[in-house]
Each structure stands twice: as structure tokens, then as C-alpha cells.
Design a protein around this motif. Structure first.
Motif, PDB file in Angstrom:
ATOM      1  N   GLN A   1      28.741  20.401   4.102  1.00  0.00           N
ATOM      2  CA  GLN A   1      27.748  20.603   3.056  1.00  0.00           C
ATOM      3  C   GLN A   1      26.514  20.098   3.174  1.00  0.00           C
ATOM      4  O   GLN A   1      25.484  20.731   2.960  1.00  0.00           O
ATOM      5  CB  GLN A   1      28.396  20.661   1.789  1.00  0.00           C
ATOM      6  CG  GLN A   1      29.736  21.747   1.454  1.00  0.00           C
ATOM      7  CD  GLN A   1      30.289  21.515   0.300  1.00  0.00           C
ATOM      8  OE1 GLN A   1      30.038  20.789  -0.657  1.00  0.00           O
ATOM      9  NE2 GLN A   1      31.545  22.300   0.079  1.00  0.00           N
ATOM     10  N   GLU A   2      26.428  18.726   3.375  1.00  0.00           N
ATOM     11  CA  GLU A   2      25.271  17.891   3.419  1.00  0.00           C
ATOM     12  C   GLU A   2      24.271  18.382   4.589  1.00  0.00           C
ATOM     13  O   GLU A   2      23.050  18.632   4.543  1.00  0.00           O
ATOM     14  CB  GLU A   2      25.631  16.586   3.654  1.00  0.00           C
ATOM     15  CG  GLU A   2      26.082  15.562   2.400  1.00  0.00           C
ATOM     16  CD  GLU A   2      26.603  14.407   2.636  1.00  0.00           C
ATOM     17  OE1 GLU A   2      27.466  13.789   1.884  1.00  0.00           O
ATOM     18  OE2 GLU A   2      26.379  13.910   3.697  1.00  0.00           O
ATOM     19  N   LEU A   3      24.845  18.617   5.584  1.00  0.00           N
ATOM     20  CA  LEU A   3      24.176  19.134   6.783  1.00  0.00           C
ATOM     21  C   LEU A   3      23.622  20.323   6.590  1.00  0.00           C
ATOM     22  O   LEU A   3      22.514  20.894   6.890  1.00  0.00           O
ATOM     23  CB  LEU A   3      25.238  19.120   8.013  1.00  0.00           C
ATOM     24  CG  LEU A   3      24.763  18.958   9.438  1.00  0.00           C
ATOM     25  CD1 LEU A   3      23.777  17.889   9.468  1.00  0.00           C
ATOM     26  CD2 LEU A   3      25.857  18.848  10.328  1.00  0.00           C
ATOM     27  N   SER A   4      24.370  21.476   5.882  1.00  0.00           N
ATOM     28  CA  SER A   4      23.910  22.899   5.810  1.00  0.00           C
ATOM     29  C   SER A   4      22.742  22.639   4.645  1.00  0.00           C
ATOM     30  O   SER A   4      21.906  23.622   4.977  1.00  0.00           O
ATOM     31  CB  SER A   4      25.107  23.458   4.931  1.00  0.00           C
ATOM     32  OG  SER A   4      26.074  23.603   5.883  1.00  0.00           O
TER      33      SER A   4
ATOM     34  N   PHE B   1      26.269  26.431  14.557  1.00  0.00           N
ATOM     35  CA  PHE B   1      27.661  26.780  14.802  1.00  0.00           C
ATOM     36  C   PHE B   1      28.812  25.784  14.207  1.00  0.00           C
ATOM     37  O   PHE B   1      29.344  24.886  14.954  1.00  0.00           O
ATOM     38  CB  PHE B   1      27.994  26.896  16.342  1.00  0.00           C
ATOM     39  CG  PHE B   1      27.191  27.950  17.065  1.00  0.00           C
ATOM     40  CD1 PHE B   1      27.531  29.080  17.145  1.00  0.00           C
ATOM     41  CD2 PHE B   1      25.687  27.629  17.454  1.00  0.00           C
ATOM     42  CE1 PHE B   1      26.813  30.313  17.990  1.00  0.00           C
ATOM     43  CE2 PHE B   1      25.121  28.709  18.331  1.00  0.00           C
ATOM     44  CZ  PHE B   1      25.433  29.975  18.487  1.00  0.00           C
ATOM     45  N   PRO B   2      29.076  26.156  13.014  1.00  0.00           N
ATOM     46  CA  PRO B   2      30.271  25.286  12.456  1.00  0.00           C
ATOM     47  C   PRO B   2      31.592  25.314  12.907  1.00  0.00           C
ATOM     48  O   PRO B   2      31.840  26.507  13.610  1.00  0.00           O
ATOM     49  CB  PRO B   2      30.113  25.606  10.735  1.00  0.00           C
ATOM     50  CG  PRO B   2      28.824  26.586  10.786  1.00  0.00           C
ATOM     51  CD  PRO B   2      28.809  27.084  12.197  1.00  0.00           C
ATOM     52  N   PRO B   3      32.462  24.623  12.708  1.00  0.00           N
ATOM     53  CA  PRO B   3      33.995  24.665  12.935  1.00  0.00           C
ATOM     54  C   PRO B   3      34.415  26.079  11.977  1.00  0.00           C
ATOM     55  O   PRO B   3      33.830  26.020  11.131  1.00  0.00           O
ATOM     56  CB  PRO B   3      34.571  23.425  12.496  1.00  0.00           C
ATOM     57  CG  PRO B   3      33.515  22.476  12.504  1.00  0.00           C
ATOM     58  CD  PRO B   3      32.436  23.132  11.951  1.00  0.00           C
ATOM     59  N   PHE B   4      35.286  26.677  12.583  1.00  0.00           N
ATOM     60  CA  PHE B   4      35.951  27.938  11.859  1.00  0.00           C
ATOM     61  C   PHE B   4      36.125  27.841  10.546  1.00  0.00           C
ATOM     62  O   PHE B   4      35.614  28.738   9.677  1.00  0.00           O
ATOM     63  CB  PHE B   4      37.225  28.260  12.545  1.00  0.00           C
ATOM     64  CG  PHE B   4      37.018  29.330  13.970  1.00  0.00           C
ATOM     65  CD1 PHE B   4      36.175  30.196  13.988  1.00  0.00           C
ATOM     66  CD2 PHE B   4      37.563  28.845  15.197  1.00  0.00           C
ATOM     67  CE1 PHE B   4      36.116  31.332  15.179  1.00  0.00           C
ATOM     68  CE2 PHE B   4      37.408  29.700  16.482  1.00  0.00           C
ATOM     69  CZ  PHE B   4      36.433  30.635  16.400  1.00  0.00           C
TER      70      PHE B   4
ATOM     71  N   THR C   1      31.812  28.717   4.337  1.00  0.00           N
ATOM     72  CA  THR C   1      31.024  27.813   3.244  1.00  0.00           C
ATOM     73  C   THR C   1      29.584  27.795   3.625  1.00  0.00           C
ATOM     74  O   THR C   1      28.802  27.808   2.850  1.00  0.00           O
ATOM     75  CB  THR C   1      31.766  26.426   3.418  1.00  0.00           C
ATOM     76  OG1 THR C   1      33.223  26.713   2.994  1.00  0.00           O
ATOM     77  CG2 THR C   1      31.165  25.292   2.403  1.00  0.00           C
ATOM     78  N   VAL C   2      29.531  27.551   4.963  1.00  0.00           N
ATOM     79  CA  VAL C   2      28.092  27.602   5.472  1.00  0.00           C
ATOM     80  C   VAL C   2      27.524  28.735   5.354  1.00  0.00           C
ATOM     81  O   VAL C   2      26.325  28.870   4.952  1.00  0.00           O
ATOM     82  CB  VAL C   2      28.114  26.969   6.943  1.00  0.00           C
ATOM     83  CG1 VAL C   2      26.829  26.752   7.733  1.00  0.00           C
ATOM     84  CG2 VAL C   2      28.940  25.702   7.218  1.00  0.00           C
TER      85      VAL C   2
END
Ligand code: PGA
Length: 246
Positions: free
Chosen positions: A20-23, A38-41, A46-47
Motif C-alpha cells: 500500500q505504501e508503495l502504491s 507488477f505486484p504479486p497476485f 488492492t493495487v
């Protein structure tokens, strides 16, 4: 003018809070390039929700070769389309080396991603031993040909290629801008020999230890259209600098 793309491959890193912080940080980046993450599945939804009203695109790191059915543990391309993913990484070297993905499997995934209307980001690249044996382009050509023969050149009108020398991924060793440019130009030439127009508009990204301090030199090369960034994409400030460099 080809569009510039900077993509962050988060691989299997982060938990809900850091994701969430990164997004949030990525949502704040003001850059001229297209930004993709490209986040983990498990964090994709969420992203995607967090980045919905931003220009940032979200992609998946992998998908199944099958459309649906009894494939325990797999995630299908239609599911990724359903949750509004835009891109899917196909043939990343870690998938090829750790999970036995052959050129044929990669070609199948590429087709599947396109079939549902998503954009494949096809990764190609040679190992250190292959480079030292003078086989760099033979290897990349075989990786490209597997997809060209299955999907046809027209499929590359809706695709992105990422050249990622395996010896540069996660090692801190980056291809020099000249080494990368040489391969990028050959990739474009190979596709251009079949269809010049498609080759001219095809984004070809460089990946392999892209950092804030080497991004500008890489991205100013004529055939390098941005980057696929692993480690440095987990550091929001470094990733923002890389986006600004494109
Ligand atoms: P790296 O990874 O930037 O950590 O070298 C790149 C990639 O694997 O996509």
C-alpha cells in the motif's frame, strides 16, 4: 515517436502494508512516461483499486496457459482481464529458469494474454555463458521466433518486449548502454525484417539492475524505450527517479 514505459516488477516482495505504501508513492509520480507496476497476485486487486484514478497501469507477473479448469494454483488470463489488469509479464527469466518455462510455453502464454485483450510484456535475454560463447543474439532470436511463429508478427503491434540479460538481473551488473543498444537494435531489425512498421512502433524496454544513476544513460539510447525494473522498483524514491529519466 514510440511511447516510453517504465515498469516495476515487484516479484515476490512486500506484505499488505508495504504494498500500500508503495502504491501510494507510485500514484504520486509525475512523469511523461507510462508507468506500470507488477505486484504479486494476491495484492493485484488492492493495487488496482488504489491506482484506479491514476495513469499508472497494473500488470500480473505470470498467467496460466489454459483458459480455465482443473489447474490447481494457476491464475488465468481471463481472471486478470476481469480485475482490470492491463499487462502480463511473459517469459521472465526467473520463470524460464526456476519453473521450466520453455520457449513454447512462453509463446502459448503470449497468445493467451493477447486473446483476452491484455498486453504481453515478453522478456528475452541471454545468460552470461551464452554471451561469453558469442550466442547472445542466437538465443534471443530463438526466443523471439518461438513467439513470431506461433502468434505472427502482427501480434507485436500489441506487445512490449523487455530485453533482460540474465547476468544483469538482480546482480548489480548492468549492461552498458552500448551493449543494451546493440541488442535492442538487433531485436528491432529482426522484427523489422518481417514488418518494418510494427518494428518501428514496438516498445523495447531494458531490464537488469536498472537504477536511478544508470537509467538516463540507458534511456537515451535510440532503441531503448524505457525499463523493466526489479530491485529498484521497491524503493519509491529510486523508482520515481527512474520514471523521470524516461
Ligand atoms: P533487477 O530485476 O532490476 O532487480 O535486476 C529486473 C527484472 O528481473 O525484471
Amino acid at each position: 515517436m514510440r511511447k516510453k514505459i517504465v515498469a516495476g516488477n515487484w516479484k515476490m516482495n512486500g506484505l499488505a502494508e508495504t504494498v500500500q505504501e508503495l502504491s501510494n508513492a507510485v500514484a504520486d509520480i509525475q512523469a511523461r512516461c507510462e508507468i506500470v507496476v507488477f505486484p504479486p497476485f494476491v495484492y493485484l486487486l488492492t493495487v488496482i483499486d488504489m491506482l484506479r484514478n491514476t495513469p499508472v497501469r497494473v500488470g500480473a507477473q505470470n498467467c496460466a496457459t489454459a483458459l480455465l479448469g482443473a489447474y490447481t494454483g494457476e491464475v488465468s488470463a481471463p481472471m486478470l482481464k476481469d480485475i482490470s489488469c492491463r499487462y502480463v509479464l511473459v517469459g521472465h527469466s526467473e520463470r524460464r529458469s526456476l519453473y521450466g518455462e520453455t520457449d513454447a510455453i512462453v509463446a502459448e502464454k503470449f497468445m493467451m494474454v493477447q486473446q483476452v485483450g491484455l498486453t504481453p510484456m515478453l522478456c528475452v535475454g541471454e545468460t552470461r555463458a551464452e554471451r561469453e560463447a558469442g550466442k547472445t543474439f542466437a538465443v534471443i532470436q530463438a526466443q523471439l521466433d518461438a513467439v513470431l511463429q506461433t502468434a505472427g508478427v502482427s501480434a507485436f503491434a500489441r506487445a512490449v518486449i523487455a530485453y533482460e540479460p540474465v547476468w544483469a538481473i538482480g546482480t548489480g551488473l548492468t549492461a552498458t548502454p552500448e551493449q543494451a543498444q546493440e541488442v535492442h537494435a538487433k531485436i528491432r531489425e529482426h522484427i523489422g525484417a518481417i514488418d518494418g512498421k510494427i518494428a518501428d512502433s514496438l516498445p523495447i524496454l531494458y531490464g537488469g539492475s536498472v537504477k536511478a544513476d544508470n537509467a538516463t544513460a540507458l534511456f537515451t539510447m535510440p532503441d531503448i524505450d524505457g525499463g523493466l525494473v526489479g530491485g529498484a522498483s521497491l524503493d519509491a524514491a529510486a523508482f520515481a527517479k527512474i520514471c523521470h529519466a524516461a
